[in-house]
Design an enzyme around this catalytic site. Structure first.
Site, PDB file in Angstrom:
ATOM      1  N   ASN A  68      37.303   8.651  53.288  1.00  0.00           N
ATOM      2  CA  ASN A  68      38.144   7.470  53.406  1.00  0.00           C
ATOM      3  C   ASN A  68      38.356   6.800  52.044  1.00  0.00           C
ATOM      4  O   ASN A  68      38.086   7.397  51.012  1.00  0.00           O
ATOM      5  CB  ASN A  68      37.575   6.543  54.474  1.00  0.00           C
ATOM      6  CG  ASN A  68      37.823   7.125  55.862  1.00  0.00           C
ATOM      7  OD1 ASN A  68      38.945   7.155  56.343  1.00  0.00           O
ATOM      8  ND2 ASN A  68      36.777   7.637  56.498  1.00  0.00           N
ATOM      9  N   HIS A 103      23.631  10.868  33.369  1.00  0.00           N
ATOM     10  CA  HIS A 103      23.613  10.771  31.906  1.00  0.00           C
ATOM     11  C   HIS A 103      22.167  10.505  31.493  1.00  0.00           C
ATOM     12  O   HIS A 103      21.668   9.398  31.601  1.00  0.00           O
ATOM     13  CB  HIS A 103      24.509   9.628  31.420  1.00  0.00           C
ATOM     14  CG  HIS A 103      25.962   9.939  31.521  1.00  0.00           C
ATOM     15  ND1 HIS A 103      26.669  10.481  30.480  1.00  0.00           N
ATOM     16  CD2 HIS A 103      26.821   9.815  32.545  1.00  0.00           C
ATOM     17  CE1 HIS A 103      27.920  10.665  30.852  1.00  0.00           C
ATOM     18  NE2 HIS A 103      28.041  10.270  32.107  1.00  0.00           N
TER      19      HIS A 103
END
Length: 199
Positions: A78, A108
């Site tokens: 959605n 990261h």
């Protein structure tokens, strides 16, 4: 259909349907705007449906030329869902994903164990670390959920709204919270969900 969408809405749906076939010819309906990077590393099954403002990012940082994001049949995501992969994200058949969900197979930097990254380093310059994410068939993922690297969500499970999934979810369970924990398991003998102590 006219009552639900109105005349303008129906025209818009036909427009989306035509554009959908240009992006993913097997998809059922992609609502635009829709953002995609690394198209050649993304495979989508029949019946794929999206809301508005969804983003699929497949970054082939190792130049592997392999499928980094694989989406099975009849998957619906959605509005404002973001899926980002550099190694492997598999979403199996009949998965339903609510709005504002984030799924990633990478971070990261490294933040546990030996050689963890320093908080004094610049985040965007830290090396990417990844682990596959697998979402098995018939899973339902609630709104605002984050699914982190290295996680498998078992078949038929439900992830409650605003949960952060940082470890594997067994099949046929309901998990909630941050971090997500099992609160119910489906009992096939009694054909009902049974409350469970936190695992």
């Amino acid at each position: 259909m006219l009552k639900t969408y109105g005349l303008f809405g129906i025209i818009q749906l036909f427009y989306f349907k035509i554009r959908t076939k240009l992006v993913f010819n097997k998809a059922r309906m992609i609502r635009f705007p829709f953002y995609i990077r690394g198209r050649k590393n993304i495979v989508v099954g029949e019946g794929f449906t999206t809301g508005y403002n969804c983003k699929l990012d497949a970054f082939d940082i190792n130049n592997s030329k392999q499928e980094l994001i694989t989406i099975g049949k009849n998957v619906q995501i959605n509005d404002n869902v973001h899926i980002a992969g550099i190694e492997k994200i598999e979403i199996h058949d009949n998965v339903l994903i609510a709005s504002k969900v984030f799924i990633t197979d990478h971070n990261h930097g490294k933040y546990s164990g030996e050689n963890a990254d320093s908080p004094l380093s610049i985040p965007k310059e830290r090396p990417l670390h990844s682990a596959p994410v697998i979402i098995e068939k018939n899973v339902w993922i609630g709104e605002f959920v984050s699914i982190l690297p290295g996680v498998t969500i078992g078949e038929g499970s439900i992830v409650g709204t605003m949960s952060v999934v940082n470890k594997n979810v067994p099949p046929y369970c309901i998990v909630v919270g941050s971090p997500a924990r099992v609160v119910k398991r489906f009992n096939f003998e009694k054909n009902t969900w049974i409350s469970s102590k936190y695992d």
